[in-house]
Design a protein around this motif. Structure first.
Motif, short mmCIF file in Angstrom:
data_model
loop_
_atom_site.label_atom_id
_atom_site.label_comp_id
_atom_site.label_asym_id
_atom_site.label_seq_id
_atom_site.Cartn_x
_atom_site.Cartn_y
_atom_site.Cartn_z
N GLY A 224 0.80 -1.12 -0.11
CA GLY A 224 0.04 -0.11 0.10
C GLY A 224 0.84 1.23 0.02
O GLY A 224 0.77 2.24 -0.74
N ILE A 225 1.86 1.37 0.86
CA ILE A 225 2.87 2.68 0.97
C ILE A 225 3.62 2.54 -0.23
O ILE A 225 3.70 3.96 -0.80
CB ILE A 225 3.85 2.15 2.22
CG1 ILE A 225 2.91 2.41 3.40
CG2 ILE A 225 4.92 3.48 2.17
CD1 ILE A 225 2.31 3.75 3.65
N ASP B 10 1.89 9.23 -5.81
CA ASP B 10 2.50 10.69 -5.37
C ASP B 10 3.59 11.07 -6.05
O ASP B 10 4.08 12.25 -5.64
CB ASP B 10 2.35 10.90 -3.85
CG ASP B 10 1.02 10.51 -3.25
OD1 ASP B 10 -0.04 10.67 -3.90
OD2 ASP B 10 0.86 9.91 -2.16
N GLY B 11 4.32 10.36 -6.54
CA GLY B 11 5.87 10.94 -7.10
C GLY B 11 6.74 10.84 -6.28
O GLY B 11 7.74 11.51 -6.35
N THR B 12 6.69 10.06 -5.08
CA THR B 12 7.93 10.33 -3.96
C THR B 12 8.78 9.02 -4.30
O THR B 12 9.69 9.04 -3.38
CB THR B 12 7.25 10.24 -2.65
OG1 THR B 12 6.48 9.12 -2.42
CG2 THR B 12 6.38 11.58 -2.28
N VAL B 13 8.53 8.12 -5.19
CA VAL B 13 9.50 7.02 -5.13
C VAL B 13 10.62 7.64 -5.63
O VAL B 13 11.04 8.41 -6.58
CB VAL B 13 8.91 5.93 -6.35
CG1 VAL B 13 10.07 4.96 -6.71
CG2 VAL B 13 7.76 5.36 -5.87
N GLY B 14 11.93 7.19 -5.19
CA GLY B 14 13.29 7.79 -5.28
C GLY B 14 13.76 8.91 -4.70
O GLY B 14 15.06 9.31 -4.39
N THR B 15 12.99 9.44 -3.92
CA THR B 15 13.31 10.74 -3.18
C THR B 15 13.40 10.42 -1.74
O THR B 15 13.36 9.13 -1.32
CB THR B 15 11.97 11.82 -3.16
OG1 THR B 15 10.87 10.98 -2.39
CG2 THR B 15 11.68 11.80 -4.58
N LEU C 247 12.47 7.14 3.37
CA LEU C 247 11.90 7.36 4.80
C LEU C 247 10.55 6.55 5.15
O LEU C 247 10.55 5.97 6.02
CB LEU C 247 12.13 8.67 5.16
CG LEU C 247 11.91 8.97 6.67
CD1 LEU C 247 12.77 8.13 7.42
CD2 LEU C 247 11.81 10.44 6.87
N GLU C 248 9.69 7.00 4.15
CA GLU C 248 8.33 6.35 4.22
C GLU C 248 8.51 4.69 4.26
O GLU C 248 7.94 4.13 4.97
CB GLU C 248 7.40 7.10 3.39
CG GLU C 248 5.93 6.55 3.45
CD GLU C 248 5.42 7.19 4.75
OE1 GLU C 248 4.44 6.26 5.27
OE2 GLU C 248 5.86 8.17 5.05
N LEU C 249 9.13 4.29 3.14
CA LEU C 249 9.35 2.89 3.05
C LEU C 249 10.03 2.38 4.19
O LEU C 249 9.84 1.16 4.54
CB LEU C 249 10.12 2.36 1.55
CG LEU C 249 10.11 1.25 1.17
CD1 LEU C 249 8.71 0.49 1.25
CD2 LEU C 249 10.82 1.11 -0.33
N THR C 250 10.99 3.00 4.54
CA THR C 250 11.88 2.17 5.81
C THR C 250 11.02 2.18 6.90
O THR C 250 11.04 1.27 7.51
CB THR C 250 13.21 3.20 6.03
OG1 THR C 250 13.88 3.16 4.88
CG2 THR C 250 13.84 2.75 7.24
N ASN C 251 10.34 3.13 7.25
CA ASN C 251 9.37 3.13 8.51
C ASN C 251 8.35 2.08 8.28
O ASN C 251 8.19 1.25 9.43
CB ASN C 251 8.82 4.52 8.57
CG ASN C 251 9.72 5.71 8.89
OD1 ASN C 251 10.55 5.35 9.63
ND2 ASN C 251 9.20 6.80 8.94
#
Length: 365
Positions: free
Chosen positions: A66-67, A74-79, A84-88
């Motif tokens: 889901g994340i 939202d276009g945050t992949v690779g940023t 940080l979101e994926l790590t959490n």
């Protein structure tokens, strides 16, 4: 009892999935702050505590997928924010899996310790014969689900020149001191059941054996140790039972068709003058004579310890065998009574029991 045993209510088992759905939906509507992250993390941790490993992994996978999906949208992949979101999310998932393994290991250890305690109890407390005189017999001992200590419940059945005699007892306390007292009680009963002229004499012999044993015990056992007990005698050739109470809950008479307890009925046989528990006889007057009750063919006498009568439901109400067993009868024999009682107590408590449960039933065929 562990979560894998189905002890948790259904709504608690569904809660992690509701948190997953709620957290991802909240993140979906809030594309900048992702305020649903705490719900997603809580879902992973809660799943680890409540659900089996397979479901915990499924919740963790749903969170990560889901994340990642929201990050692509939202276009945050690779940023930096996306990483940080994926790590959490992965960290929360791993934490949930770790919690699941810790809970499972604790549950296995508790089950092992409980099974060892129950095996030790059964070694001290062997099963009585299936038949004694003209009576059929059944007994069971079930360890408390919230305890790992050996309990102090005991029962015994013996044929004597005076008829079949039996005992059920509950020793104060748990652990090895209680087992030592149980062994003394059982030995004294087996030695004196055929010698004592009546149940009062038998109770006095048990009292004396406990008194001799307490002389070698610590101060607490000598001053505060006691055992509640019921002694019963079935004189040969008579449709009657004599019952002597030593501070123990009364037995229950389960009737056959047209019998003394009514069609399929259950009633408790309360003592006219309940005596003091064994170990406390010096504090009161001499024991009263046993009560005499009709015991026709087809009837069953049920004796229980307080693990049955003090079993509580969710509202804290005590279990009543009269109300619990009456709708389930009539019963064909003592084994059916024990099976029905065990199921009904389990349904009443809806979870772990706080005390050991010993049950003895005899039927006049």
């Amino acid at each position: 009892m562990t979560p894998r045993d189905g002890a948790w209510p259904r709504y608690l088992r569904v809660l992690p999935w509701l948190l997953v759905a709620g957290g991802l939906l909240w993140n979906g509507f809030d594309t900048t702050n992702y305020w649903g992250d705490p719900m997603v993390a809580a879902a992973a941790v809660l799943a680890g505590a409540l659900l089996p490993l397979r479901d915990t992994l499924a919740v963790a996978a749903a969170n990560v997928v889901g994340i990642v999906g929201l990050s692509f949208r939202d276009g945050t992949v690779g940023t930096e924010g996306g990483y940080l979101e994926l790590t959490n999310t992965v960290f929360a998932a791993l934490l949930g899996v770790w919690i699941n393994r810790v809970v499972a290991r604790h549950g296995r250890r508790l089950a092992t310790v409980r099974s060892v305690a129950e095996a030790a109890q059964l070694a001290v407390l062997p099963a009585p014969p299936d038949r004694a005189g003209e009576l059929t017999v059944a007994a069971c001992y079930r360890a408390a689900q919230t305890e790992a200590l050996i309990g102090g419940d005991a029962y015994a059945v013996q044929e004597t020149p005076y008829g079949v005699r039996l005992m059920i007892a509950d020793v104060r306390g748990k652990g090895l001191p209680a087992v030592a007292t149980v062994s003394v009680l059982l030995g004294a009963f087996r030695e004196n059941a055929s010698r004592a002229s009546d149940l009062v004499a038998l109770a006095d012999a048990l009292e004396q054996s406990l008194a001799r044993e307490s002389e070698h015990r610590d101060e607490e056992v000598r001053t505060e140790g006691f055992s509640t007990a019921l002694l019963a005698e079935f004189p040969g050739g008579r449709d009657a039972v004599h019952v002597l109470s030593c501070g123990h809950p009364g037995p229950y008479l389960l009737g056959g068709p047209g019998g003394a307890a009514g069609p399929g009925g259950v009633r408790r046989l309360d003592a006219a003058d309940p005596g003091l528990p064994l170990g406390m006889g010096a504090l009161g007057p001499d024991r009263s004579a046993p009560d005499r009750w009709p015991f026709p063919a087809g009837h069953t006498l049920l004796l229980v310890t307080d693990g049955v009568t003090e079993a509580r439901d969710g509202a804290g109400r005590f279990y009543d065998p009269v109300k619990g067993l009456a709708p389930l009868g009539p019963f064909a024999g003592p084994g059916e009574v024990l099976d029905a009682l065990g199921r009904d107590v389990a349904a009443w408590t809806g979870g772990p029991r706080d005390d050991d449960m010993a049950v003895l039933a005899v039927t006049r065929p």
